[in-house]
Scaffold this motif. Structure first.
Motif, PDB file in Angstrom:
ATOM      1  N   GLY A 302      23.913  67.151  31.078  1.00 44.72           N
ATOM      2  CA  GLY A 302      24.553  68.095  31.439  1.00 44.72           C
ATOM      3  C   GLY A 302      25.733  68.930  30.646  1.00 44.72           C
ATOM      4  O   GLY A 302      25.484  68.386  29.566  1.00 44.72           O
ATOM      5  N   THR A 303      26.157  69.883  31.196  1.00 40.02           N
ATOM      6  CA  THR A 303      26.846  70.740  30.388  1.00 40.02           C
ATOM      7  C   THR A 303      28.093  70.130  29.776  1.00 40.02           C
ATOM      8  O   THR A 303      28.301  70.106  28.317  1.00 40.02           O
ATOM      9  N   ALA A 304      28.949  69.201  30.362  1.00 42.71           N
ATOM     10  CA  ALA A 304      30.206  68.909  29.867  1.00 42.71           C
ATOM     11  C   ALA A 304      29.958  67.814  28.937  1.00 42.71           C
ATOM     12  O   ALA A 304      30.617  67.775  27.903  1.00 42.71           O
ATOM     13  N   ALA A 305      29.113  66.385  29.239  1.00 40.59           N
ATOM     14  CA  ALA A 305      28.914  65.630  28.215  1.00 40.59           C
ATOM     15  C   ALA A 305      27.662  65.512  27.432  1.00 40.59           C
ATOM     16  O   ALA A 305      27.589  64.893  26.369  1.00 40.59           O
ATOM     17  N   VAL A 306      26.784  66.838  27.759  1.00 47.17           N
ATOM     18  CA  VAL A 306      25.521  67.093  27.110  1.00 47.17           C
ATOM     19  C   VAL A 306      24.563  65.869  27.311  1.00 47.17           C
ATOM     20  O   VAL A 306      23.706  66.050  28.158  1.00 47.17           O
ATOM     21  N   VAL A 307      25.059  64.439  26.619  1.00 47.77           N
ATOM     22  CA  VAL A 307      23.984  63.382  27.175  1.00 47.77           C
ATOM     23  C   VAL A 307      24.906  62.361  27.266  1.00 47.77           C
ATOM     24  O   VAL A 307      26.046  62.190  26.583  1.00 47.77           O
ATOM     25  N   SER A 308      24.763  61.417  28.408  1.00 49.31           N
ATOM     26  CA  SER A 308      25.753  60.387  28.783  1.00 49.31           C
ATOM     27  C   SER A 308      24.656  59.081  28.743  1.00 49.31           C
ATOM     28  O   SER A 308      23.984  59.035  29.917  1.00 49.31           O
ATOM     29  N   PRO A 309      24.628  58.402  27.925  1.00 48.81           N
ATOM     30  CA  PRO A 309      23.690  57.179  28.136  1.00 48.81           C
ATOM     31  C   PRO A 309      24.358  56.242  29.162  1.00 48.81           C
ATOM     32  O   PRO A 309      25.375  56.162  29.311  1.00 48.81           O
ATOM     33  N   ILE A 310      23.085  55.508  29.698  1.00 53.62           N
ATOM     34  CA  ILE A 310      23.359  54.578  30.883  1.00 53.62           C
ATOM     35  C   ILE A 310      23.066  53.064  30.110  1.00 53.62           C
ATOM     36  O   ILE A 310      22.171  52.864  29.949  1.00 53.62           O
ATOM     37  N   LYS A 311      24.214  52.256  30.560  1.00 52.13           N
ATOM     38  CA  LYS A 311      23.919  50.959  29.969  1.00 52.13           C
ATOM     39  C   LYS A 311      23.118  50.323  30.977  1.00 52.13           C
ATOM     40  O   LYS A 311      22.438  49.115  30.438  1.00 52.13           O
TER      41      LYS A 311
END
Length: 355
Positions: A302-311
C-alpha cells in the motif's frame, strides 16, 4: 513548475509558515499538516473556482449529508524529492481515475483532471519545502471529497467539497506483523463498495481489527464474504503470497481495491522475470503451503508502508510462522519500486511526474 492541466486558482498564502516548528526526525504518520490546503466546491451542478488557502478548520452544517449518509471518499498518494532536488509525484493519474470511480459508485460528481492533477501540482509546488530529501522521506497527499449539502432526507447531496491536504512523512515501519484470517467478519461484499476508497469501508474494519489486536495480531487477512475461503486483502492493504518462487495475489473485483502499489509491484515483478499468478488463493492452499514449507513469504502492499512483510498467520486456532528468507522477494520489490519513486533508477514505465 509543470503547467500542464493547471486551472486558474486563487491562492491565499499563510501569513507565517509553521514549518520551523516541525521536528522532521520524529514524525507520527498523518498527524502533521503543511501550511496550505486546496478547496474546491461543487454546487448548482458545476465545479467552482478552486482556492489554495491556509490549512484551517471550516464550518459545516450539522445536517450535512456526509454525517448522515456517509458520502465520503479519499485517496492516498505521495510526493518525493530526488537527489537533484526535484520533486516528483508517482502515478497521480491512477489515483485520480480511482478517485472518480469511487465518486461514481457513491453518486458523487467526478473531479475534473485540471482540478485534481493541476490543483495538486500547484499545491505541492507551493509546499515544496515540506518535501524533504533522502530515501524514506516523502510528502503524503490526501485528496478527499465529502457531501456538504444540508438536509436529512435519504438522497444524494447536491453540494460537495473536494479538498487536498498534505502531511510530511518518514519511512513507515510497522514492525513484525502477525495476522489472523477472517472467518466471520467481511471487509466487503459483491455488489457493495469494496472497490471504492469510501470512508465507510475503513470504519467498518475498526471493530474486527480491534478484536484481532486484543488477541495479539496487528491485522486481519480478509476473506470473501460468501464462503470465507478466498484470501483477499490484509488490513487496509492488498496482500501478496510467495509460494515457492511464484508471486500470487487476488484479482481486483467489486470487493478488492485496485491498489496503485499493487499494480506497480506486479509490473516490476513481471519485468524482473518473477513468475506472477493473479488468482484467488484459498485458505486451504495457504495452510497446506505453510505446512509443507512451500509458503516462503506473505506481505501487504500500500501507499503508506509500500511493502509490509507478514511474520505469520493464524487460522482456526492454529498459528503458522514463516521461516525468514535470505533474499526476500518483498524487500527486493520494495527496493525496486522506491528506487523509481526517488529517481535512483530509471523509470522504464513512465510512472513519475515532475512537479
Amino acid at each position: 513548475m509543470n503547467t500542464e492541466n493547471t486551472p486558474e486558482i486563487d491562492i491565499i498564502k499563510a501569513s507565517q509558515s509553521k514549518i520551523s516548528q516541525v521536528d522532521f526526525d520524529n514524525l507520527t504518520f498523518g498527524n502533521t499538516f503543511t501550511d496550505h490546503m486546496l478547496v474546491c466546491d461543487f454546487k448548482e451542478g458545476q465545479w467552482q473556482k478552486p482556492v489554495i488557502k491556509p490549512y484551517e478548520p471550516f464550518l459545516i452544517d450539522p445536517s450535512a449529508k456526509v454525517f448522515h449518509y456517509g458520502q465520503a471518499i479519499f485517496e492516498g498518494m505521495k510526493a518525493y524529492r530526488d537527489a537533484n532536488n526535484q520533486v516528483w509525484l508517482f502515478r497521480p493519474d491512477q489515483n485520480m481515475d480511482r478517485f472518480n470511480k469511487s465518486a461514481t459508485r457513491l453518486a458523487m460528481p467526478e473531479v475534473p483532471k485540471d482540478i485534481f492533477i493541476g490543483g495538486l501540482k500547484q499545491l505541492v509546488a507551493l509546499e515544496e519545502q515540506w518535501v524533504k530529501g533522502g530515501k524514506g522521506n516523502s510528502l503524503y497527499i490526501r485528496p478527499f471529497m465529502i457531501a456538504v449539502g444540508s438536509g436529512v432526507i435519504a438522497q444524494p447531496s447536491t453540494q460537495y467539497r473536494f479538498m487536498i491536504i498534505l502531511s510530511p512523512a518518514k519511512s513507515y515501519y510497522s514492525g513484525e506483523v502477525k495476522v489472523i484470517i477472517a472467518e466471520h467478519y467481511s471487509r466487503a461484499a459483491n455488489g457493495g463498495i469494496g472497490a471504492a476508497k469510501a470512508a465507510g469501508n475503513y470504519s467498518a474494519q475498526f471493530y474486527p481489527t480491534k478484536l484481532a489486536n486484543e488477541q495479539g495480531f496487528q491485522q486481519i487477512i480478509w476473506t470473501d464474504d460468501a464462503t470465507h475461503t478466498k484470501l483477499e486483502e490484509a488490513g487496509t492493504m492488498n496482500v501478496f503470497f510467495r509460494i515457492n518462487d511464484t508471486l500470487i495475489t487476488a484479482p481486483t473485483s467489486e470487493r478488492i481495491l485496485d491498489g496503485v502499489t499493487r499494480k506497480s509491484l506486479l509490473d516490476i515483478a513481471q519485468k524482473e522475470g518473477i513468475q506472477v499468478d493473479v488468482r484467488s488463493l484459498t485458505v486451504d492452499e495457504l495452510v497446506k503451503a505453510a505446512q509443507d514449507g512451500s509458503l516462503k513469504e506473505m506481505f501487504g502492499a500500500g501507499t503508506a508502508a509500500v511493502v509490509s512483510p507478514i511474520k505469520g498467520f493464524q487460522y482456526q486456532e492454529h498459528y503458522y510462522e514463516l521461516t525468514p528468507q535470505d533474499q526476500p522477494m518483498a524487500l527486493f520489490l520494495k527496493e525496486k519500486l522506491t528506487n523509481i519513486q526517488y529517481k535512483l533508477e530509471d523509470d522504464p514505465f513512465g510512472w513519475t511526474v515532475h512537479v
